[in-house]
Motif scaffolding. Structure first.
Motif, mmCIF file in Angstrom:
data_model
loop_
_atom_site.group_PDB
_atom_site.id
_atom_site.type_symbol
_atom_site.label_atom_id
_atom_site.label_comp_id
_atom_site.label_asym_id
_atom_site.label_seq_id
_atom_site.Cartn_x
_atom_site.Cartn_y
_atom_site.Cartn_z
ATOM 1 N N LEU A 193 34.797 -16.421 38.551
ATOM 2 C CA LEU A 193 35.283 -15.086 38.849
ATOM 3 C C LEU A 193 36.066 -15.145 40.149
ATOM 4 O O LEU A 193 35.569 -15.638 41.161
ATOM 5 C CB LEU A 193 34.067 -14.178 39.006
ATOM 6 C CG LEU A 193 34.282 -12.691 39.133
ATOM 7 C CD1 LEU A 193 33.126 -11.992 38.439
ATOM 8 C CD2 LEU A 193 34.363 -12.238 40.558
ATOM 9 N N THR A 194 37.318 -14.711 40.087
ATOM 10 C CA THR A 194 38.136 -14.717 41.302
ATOM 11 C C THR A 194 37.995 -13.373 42.003
ATOM 12 O O THR A 194 38.046 -12.328 41.355
ATOM 13 C CB THR A 194 39.618 -14.949 40.929
ATOM 14 O OG1 THR A 194 39.665 -16.101 40.089
ATOM 15 C CG2 THR A 194 40.447 -15.218 42.164
ATOM 16 N N VAL A 195 37.801 -13.411 43.312
ATOM 17 C CA VAL A 195 37.546 -12.165 44.052
ATOM 18 C C VAL A 195 38.833 -11.640 44.671
ATOM 19 O O VAL A 195 39.529 -12.369 45.373
ATOM 20 C CB VAL A 195 36.498 -12.401 45.163
ATOM 21 C CG1 VAL A 195 36.189 -11.097 45.888
ATOM 22 C CG2 VAL A 195 35.241 -13.014 44.595
ATOM 23 N N ASP A 196 39.117 -10.369 44.401
ATOM 24 C CA ASP A 196 40.270 -9.729 45.019
ATOM 25 C C ASP A 196 39.923 -9.424 46.481
ATOM 26 O O ASP A 196 38.960 -8.697 46.753
ATOM 27 C CB ASP A 196 40.568 -8.418 44.261
ATOM 28 C CG ASP A 196 41.846 -7.762 44.775
ATOM 29 O OD1 ASP A 196 42.067 -7.798 46.006
ATOM 30 O OD2 ASP A 196 42.599 -7.212 43.954
ATOM 31 N N PRO A 197 40.699 -9.962 47.422
ATOM 32 C CA PRO A 197 40.328 -9.786 48.837
ATOM 33 C C PRO A 197 40.392 -8.327 49.294
ATOM 34 O O PRO A 197 39.757 -7.960 50.284
ATOM 35 C CB PRO A 197 41.356 -10.634 49.595
ATOM 36 C CG PRO A 197 42.481 -10.836 48.647
ATOM 37 C CD PRO A 197 41.914 -10.775 47.268
ATOM 38 N N PHE A 198 41.133 -7.479 48.602
ATOM 39 C CA PHE A 198 41.239 -6.073 49.024
ATOM 40 C C PHE A 198 40.020 -5.271 48.617
ATOM 41 O O PHE A 198 39.523 -4.444 49.369
ATOM 42 C CB PHE A 198 42.530 -5.450 48.482
ATOM 43 C CG PHE A 198 43.735 -6.059 49.125
ATOM 44 C CD1 PHE A 198 44.078 -5.753 50.438
ATOM 45 C CD2 PHE A 198 44.516 -6.974 48.438
ATOM 46 C CE1 PHE A 198 45.161 -6.349 51.048
ATOM 47 C CE2 PHE A 198 45.611 -7.572 49.038
ATOM 48 C CZ PHE A 198 45.936 -7.259 50.348
ATOM 49 N N GLY A 257 37.142 -6.788 47.615
ATOM 50 C CA GLY A 257 35.937 -7.580 47.879
ATOM 51 C C GLY A 257 35.177 -7.792 46.581
ATOM 52 O O GLY A 257 35.624 -7.357 45.507
ATOM 53 N N LEU A 258 34.027 -8.436 46.664
ATOM 54 C CA LEU A 258 33.209 -8.643 45.472
ATOM 55 C C LEU A 258 32.445 -7.350 45.193
ATOM 56 O O LEU A 258 31.737 -6.843 46.060
ATOM 57 C CB LEU A 258 32.242 -9.805 45.709
ATOM 58 C CG LEU A 258 31.364 -10.190 44.532
ATOM 59 C CD1 LEU A 258 32.187 -10.786 43.397
ATOM 60 C CD2 LEU A 258 30.305 -11.193 44.968
ATOM 61 N N ARG A 259 32.614 -6.798 43.996
ATOM 62 C CA ARG A 259 31.940 -5.528 43.652
ATOM 63 C C ARG A 259 30.603 -5.813 42.961
ATOM 64 O O ARG A 259 30.466 -6.831 42.260
ATOM 65 C CB ARG A 259 32.812 -4.676 42.707
ATOM 66 C CG ARG A 259 34.254 -4.454 43.138
ATOM 67 C CD ARG A 259 34.404 -4.009 44.563
ATOM 68 N NE ARG A 259 33.687 -2.766 44.837
ATOM 69 C CZ ARG A 259 33.385 -2.337 46.060
ATOM 70 N NH1 ARG A 259 33.706 -3.058 47.106
ATOM 71 N NH2 ARG A 259 32.753 -1.202 46.207
ATOM 72 N N PRO A 260 29.635 -4.897 43.121
ATOM 73 C CA PRO A 260 28.322 -5.112 42.489
ATOM 74 C C PRO A 260 28.421 -5.339 40.972
ATOM 75 O O PRO A 260 27.693 -6.175 40.425
ATOM 76 C CB PRO A 260 27.567 -3.819 42.804
ATOM 77 C CG PRO A 260 28.177 -3.346 44.082
ATOM 78 C CD PRO A 260 29.624 -3.726 44.012
ATOM 79 N N PHE A 261 29.331 -4.641 40.298
ATOM 80 C CA PHE A 261 29.392 -4.824 38.828
ATOM 81 C C PHE A 261 29.833 -6.244 38.463
ATOM 82 O O PHE A 261 29.413 -6.802 37.452
ATOM 83 C CB PHE A 261 30.307 -3.767 38.177
ATOM 84 C CG PHE A 261 31.783 -4.039 38.286
ATOM 85 C CD1 PHE A 261 32.424 -4.802 37.310
ATOM 86 C CD2 PHE A 261 32.535 -3.550 39.352
ATOM 87 C CE1 PHE A 261 33.785 -5.056 37.392
ATOM 88 C CE2 PHE A 261 33.883 -3.802 39.447
ATOM 89 C CZ PHE A 261 34.520 -4.557 38.474
ATOM 90 N N GLN A 262 30.670 -6.828 39.354
ATOM 91 C CA GLN A 262 31.102 -8.208 39.093
ATOM 92 C C GLN A 262 29.937 -9.187 39.296
ATOM 93 O O GLN A 262 29.737 -10.107 38.508
ATOM 94 C CB GLN A 262 32.245 -8.588 40.038
ATOM 95 C CG GLN A 262 33.513 -7.777 39.789
ATOM 96 C CD GLN A 262 34.568 -8.083 40.837
ATOM 97 O OE1 GLN A 262 34.311 -7.991 42.031
ATOM 98 N NE2 GLN A 262 35.757 -8.459 40.380
ATOM 99 N N LEU A 276 21.664 -11.051 45.878
ATOM 100 C CA LEU A 276 21.828 -12.398 46.442
ATOM 101 C C LEU A 276 23.305 -12.816 46.414
ATOM 102 O O LEU A 276 23.843 -13.337 47.399
ATOM 103 C CB LEU A 276 20.966 -13.377 45.638
ATOM 104 C CG LEU A 276 20.888 -14.823 46.123
ATOM 105 C CD1 LEU A 276 19.533 -15.425 45.784
ATOM 106 C CD2 LEU A 276 21.990 -15.693 45.539
ATOM 107 N N ILE A 277 23.967 -12.539 45.294
ATOM 108 C CA ILE A 277 25.380 -12.912 45.172
ATOM 109 C C ILE A 277 26.235 -12.139 46.183
ATOM 110 O O ILE A 277 27.110 -12.699 46.840
ATOM 111 C CB ILE A 277 25.895 -12.672 43.727
ATOM 112 C CG1 ILE A 277 25.208 -13.647 42.752
ATOM 113 C CG2 ILE A 277 27.411 -12.814 43.645
ATOM 114 C CD1 ILE A 277 25.487 -13.379 41.288
#
Ligand code: ADP
Ligand code: MG
Length: 385
Positions: A146-151, A153-158, A179-180
């Protein structure tokens, strides 16, 4: 920049990522004492800057403190060879003694920089543990990315999508989501180029725990974290790399017999390619950078000569900013200081090239000059016979 597993676990712990109870030991007596604290039955883990320790005997379960001490004696000072260390291995100077955990399932989880997209990439697999390379080769579909969009950020659903893909459900799935998210926060705040938990486990008692941890800090961000250099364990680094970094030189050790001194990374690549084309095997490459001084060239040359694998030296310098006579002086100074009798081929071009060549010709060294890259490569290979 690398750090040890026990240091990485301290950082995970600070970000509320659960890790097993453990203590780091510097002597086998300390290993014994730490084992007692864990209740006797524990896991003894050699700390080196490489993975694959389990299969190489660097991670072992013991049942009594005396057994832990014996294993400590055996491991301390030993060079542990794993698929990630190279044939010479890495010396064990620190040992982590950890509570022995009853494992039910092992996962793989990491966040690393994907250079193609210039973004953080989360990688997870339900088949973690010591066989992860094999999983990646045999069944790449079992690796989730999964690539994270820096704008955003990593969202809980991801994070939840990843946790579900690992086959987790209910409360433990939500623990994994948290944890993630914590791992991503750590990665960003600590400027990591890699954070890897392999294995992330579910214990028999139903808890998530990071059983192994690997962290790499991005060297370009070290200036933002003045505490990082103190974490370095110099015993894990090549002494020549340490010297090179002191003089701001990039030194990379390779497997062959020809030492290579070049200016600029692109020229280094071309030099290695052409050397190989002519049947030569580089022992290393040392990049002196653009505006190197005579002293810097001399240091670089001495570093190359300290590598015991080096049987000849190939200097390939394009003197755009650097003057060729300065380079020649540096080479002569260093070679005479250490009484170098090895064959040397110098290919240089740019300003003051004739003066440089004359200096070398009159130096009394076992040196030849070359007019082109191909000519130089052919000469050094021929000189080594
Ligand atoms: P490496 O990746 O270098 O081989 P790990 O720390 O991953 O080293 O250890 C190898 C394996 O040993 C793990 O996959 C895990 O199964 C087991 N292991 C590691 N630490 C513990 C521990 N504290 N308790 C029980 N098993 C462990
Ligand atoms: Mg591991």
């Amino acid at each position: 920049m690398n750090i040890h597993e026990y240091q990485a676990k301290e950082i995970l712990n600070a970000y509320d990522i659960p890790v097993p109870r453990g203590r780091v030991a510097l002597t086998s007596d300390q290993v014994e004492r730490a084992a007692k604290m864990m209740g006797g039955r524990c896991v003894v883990k050699a700390q080196i800057y490489a993975g694959g320790r389990g299969k190489a005997g660097g991670v072992q379960l013991v049942h009594h403190p005396e057994q832990a001490q014996e294993l400590g004696k055996e491991l301390f000072g030993r060079r542990l060879v794993t698929p990630q260390t190279g044939p010479e291995g890495l010396k064990v100077r620190r040992i982590l003694v950890e509570e022995a955990v009853e494992i039910s399932r092992e996962f793989y989880l990491s966040i690393t920089l994907d250079r193609n997209s210039s973004r953080y990439c989360l990688i997870a697999s339900a088949e973690g543990g010591v066989e992860i390379e094999e999983v990646a080769r045999r069944s790449p579909e079992k690796i989730h990315k999964l690539t994270v969009d820096p704008f955003t950020g990593l969202r809980p659903f991801q994070a939840r999508k990843i946790a579900l893909a690992l086959g987790l459900a209910g409360g433990i799935c939500e623990d994994c989501v948290q944890l993630i998210l914590n791992l991503y926060k750590l990665c960003q705040e600590k400027d990591c180029s890699l954070v890897e938990i392999n294995p992330l486990v579910v214990t028999k008692a139903g808890w998530l725990l990071a059983m192994d941890a690997k962290i790499n800090f991005d060297d370009n961000a070290l200036f933002r974290h003045l505490e990082y250099p103190d974490m370095l364990d110099y015993s894990q680094l090549d002494p020549l790399e340490i010297t090179a970094s002191k003089f701001d030189l990039s030194y990379i050790k390779l497997q062959g017999s020809i030492g290579c001194m070049v200016n600029g990374a692109g020229l280094a690549m071309a030099t290695l390619d052409v050397l190989k084309e002519f049947g030569g095997e580089p022992a290393n490459f040392l990049d002196v950078g653009g505006g190197a001084t005579r002293e810097k060239v001399a240091e670089a040359f001495k570093i190359i000569l300290q590598d015991p694998d080096v049987r000849g030296v190939f200097v390939n310098i394009f003197g755009g900013i650097m003057r060729c006579d300065v380079i020649a002086h540096g080479i002569i100074e260093a070679a005479s200081e250490v009484n170098c009798t090895l064959p040397i081929v110098v290919r240089m071009d740019g300003s003051q090239v004739e003066e440089g060549k004359q200096l070398l010709a009159g130096s009394g060294l076992n040196v030849q000059t070359a007019d082109s890259l191909g000519d130089g490569a052919a000469r050094i290979v021929a000189m080594l016979g």
